[in-house]
Structures are given as C-alpha cells and as structure tokens.
Design a protein around this motif. Structure first.
Motif, PDB file in Angstrom:
ATOM      1  N   TYR A 174       0.854  -1.195   0.000  1.00 48.36           N
ATOM      2  CA  TYR A 174       0.000   0.000   0.000  1.00 48.36           C
ATOM      3  C   TYR A 174       0.887   1.242   0.000  1.00 48.36           C
ATOM      4  CZ  TYR A 174      -3.776   3.096   1.738  1.00 48.36           C
ATOM      5  OH  TYR A 174      -4.693   4.101   1.904  1.00 48.36           O
ATOM      6  N   THR A 220       0.157  -1.114   7.770  1.00 47.89           N
ATOM      7  CA  THR A 220       0.258  -1.064   6.330  1.00 47.89           C
ATOM      8  C   THR A 220      -0.366  -2.335   5.773  1.00 47.89           C
ATOM      9  OG1 THR A 220       1.770  -0.747   4.439  1.00 47.89           O
ATOM     10  CG2 THR A 220       2.562  -2.127   6.258  1.00 47.89           C
ATOM     11  N   GLN A 221      -0.429  -2.451   4.446  1.00 47.23           N
ATOM     12  CA  GLN A 221      -0.977  -3.640   3.807  1.00 47.23           C
ATOM     13  C   GLN A 221      -0.132  -3.984   2.592  1.00 47.23           C
ATOM     14  OE1 GLN A 221      -5.306  -3.721   3.176  1.00 47.23           O
ATOM     15  NE2 GLN A 221      -5.486  -1.874   4.436  1.00 47.23           N
ATOM     16  N   TRP A 222      -0.089  -5.272   2.250  1.00 47.32           N
ATOM     17  CA  TRP A 222       0.569  -5.647   1.004  1.00 47.32           C
ATOM     18  C   TRP A 222       0.006  -6.956   0.462  1.00 47.32           C
ATOM     19  CZ3 TRP A 222       6.056  -5.964   3.575  1.00 47.32           C
ATOM     20  CH2 TRP A 222       6.173  -7.105   4.344  1.00 47.32           C
TER      21      TRP A 222
END
Length: 301
Positions: free
Chosen positions: A121, A205-207
């Motif tokens: 992200y 966060t995101q991934w």
C-alpha cells in the motif's frame, strides 16, 4: 475490528462468485479464498490466489503427464522423501498469494525474506488509516538479560500501564500531526510522501505477498518457531493453518522434518554416537563450545 462493513461486503461478494476451471484445485484452500483471518488488534491474512496442490509437487518431481500416482500413499511417501532430503524445486511449483495487513515494524522484519513478490500500500498516493498496533498487557515485556533480540519478564502494574498510555498517546499525537501537516482549510499542506515520515512504526500497512511453497516453508520454519518475535509469529501461525488446508501432505512432511525436527553438526553427531557407545562425554571433551553443547543437550535432553 480488522475489517469495516464495506470491506466485509466486498469479501462476501468475491466469495459468492464461482468460475469453472481445468487447473488443479485444492478443496481446503478454496474454502479459505478471500476470507480475512484476524491477527493482532487490526491485522489480518487473506488468501487471494494460489497455484498447485500436493499432486502438483509429485507431478513435477516425476515430470509426469498426470496428477501423481494412483496411490495417495505413494504420493505421500514421495513428498516426505523430497522434504527429508531437501529437494526444493518440486515445492517451487506451488504458489500462494496473500493479502496481509500488518504493523510497519513487522513488515520491515518480514521483508527480510527476499524470495517473494511484494506490492505494498502506497502512503505516497493514499492516506494511511488511524490504526496502530497496541500490544495486549501480557505481551509487554522487558528486555531479555541473556538475549539481545529477545524479551524477558512481563511488565506489570504501574509500569505496564505507563507504557501502554505512552504508546497510545504517542500514536494519536503522531497521527494528529500527520493530518495537520497534510493541510488544514486554506492551507496548501505537505505532500503525503513527506508527511508519512512522521508516523510511528506501529502504524498498519498492507501488502500483497506472493511466494512459492519452498520459500514459504523457509519463512514459516523461522517465523513460526517459538523463538520468533510474537508479533510476526502469530502471522506465521495463521499462515501455517492455511497451508495445512492447501497442501496437507506437504505440510505434514514440513511439520515432521522442519518444524518438529532438529539439525546436528558433524561434531554433534559424533558426540551422540560416542554417548550411544557408552562413553561419558562432557562439554570439555565434546569439541563443542558451551553454547553448542547447551543447544545439543536441549535437543537430546
């Protein structure tokens, strides 16, 4: 809550769709597709896509036209042989794509495994949510006195309360300043790519993380270990459950020969042989350092 109602509705819509396919499928992981499995206070792990199953491993090992042999026992035996003798390429034929939401400091530890494809992200283009990892009281611990990268005794009472309050207050204050720097009414505001540097390492966060099964097993061997940091270990343990559903024969071999196994040095093997022969071996006569001796004794009791 890891998911908002809108996010859950999007997942439900994805899971309601079905497409015919000729490729190999795994019933266990099909049941898990898109579903969010909560981790920590705001995090989750989701399976987005996968390729291959147990039969794909044996098919690749034999370079066959079919999907393994007529006997499940034969496939299981081959997979166990491949795992036992460290044959890696057949396991590389299977891949898993995960959507992970995690604190930044966990992501920075996770990314040290440089054998996956990652897309994170972007806080240059989007504003991060006001979501921070705040440990549960039982996971607040002092620095270990014997391990420079480990934890010691759990903090208690006023000290634990003070640490929790500091974490919460600093997180909120940093996010307030993050929003303020990006601009109030009538202000031009700081660019998002600069404002983000003020956020603490416990912001989420995101991934998307795509990895083949061989390298995934390596990740899990290290991060699902009891000695791994708690915050990354709980992600690894969640992934273990998903992999067990996806490739049950391969995961059983992984548990047997990696997670539940121990590795001895050449000198360590000689020490064990000497002990079995009836010789009384001490650390001083073993040829091992004190730390190596302690580790060997931890394995053989």
């Amino acid at each position: 809550m890891p998911l908002s109602p809108d996010q859950q509705a999007e997942i439900d819509a994805q899971r309601a769709q079905s497409q015919p396919t000729l490729r190999a499928t795994s019933k266990g992981i099909e049941a898990q597709l898109y579903r969010a499995h909560p981790v920590l206070d705001h995090g989750f792990v989701r399976v987005i896509d996968y390729m291959g199953d147990d039969a794909a491993i044996t098919q690749a090992a034999r370079v066959s036209y079919g999907r393994g042999t007529k006997s499940v026992q034969n496939d299981e035996g081959l997979i166990r042989y491949l795992m036992r003798h460290w044959h890696s390429t057949p396991f590389e034929m299977c891949e898993l794509k995960l959507h992970v939401k995690l604190p930044v400091f966990v992501a920075r530890q996770w990314i040290r495994h440089r054998t996956a494809n990652v897309n994170e992200y972007s806080a240059r283009y989007s504003v991060l949510d006001r979501e921070f990892y705040i440990p549960a009281p039982e996971h607040l611990a002092a620095q270990s006195s014997i391990n420079n990268q480990g934890r010691g005794a759990t903090l208690e009472g006023d000290e634990a309360a003070r640490v929790l309050e500091t974490l919460k207050a600093d997180s909120d204050r940093a996010y307030d300043h993050y929003e303020q720097m990006m601009g109030q009414e009538g202000q031009q505001g700081l660019a998002r790519e600069l404002a983000r540097m003020n956020l603490p390492a416990n912001v989420y966060t995101q991934w998307y993380w795509k990895v083949d099964l061989h390298n995934l097993f390596h990740f899990l061997r290290l991060r699902a270990d009891p000695h791994a940091q708690y915050e990354i270990r709980v992600y690894a343990e969640t992934i273990c459950d998903l992999v067990r559903d996806w490739v049950p024969l391969a995961y059983a071999a992984f548990e047997e020969y990696r997670l539940g196994a121990a590795q001895l040095s050449a000198t360590g093997v000689q020490v064990v042989r000497r002990m079995l022969a009836g010789e009384e071996v001490t650390q001083e006569t073993s040829g091992l350092t004190k730390r190596e001796w302690a580790e060997l004794m931890g394995v053989i009791g």
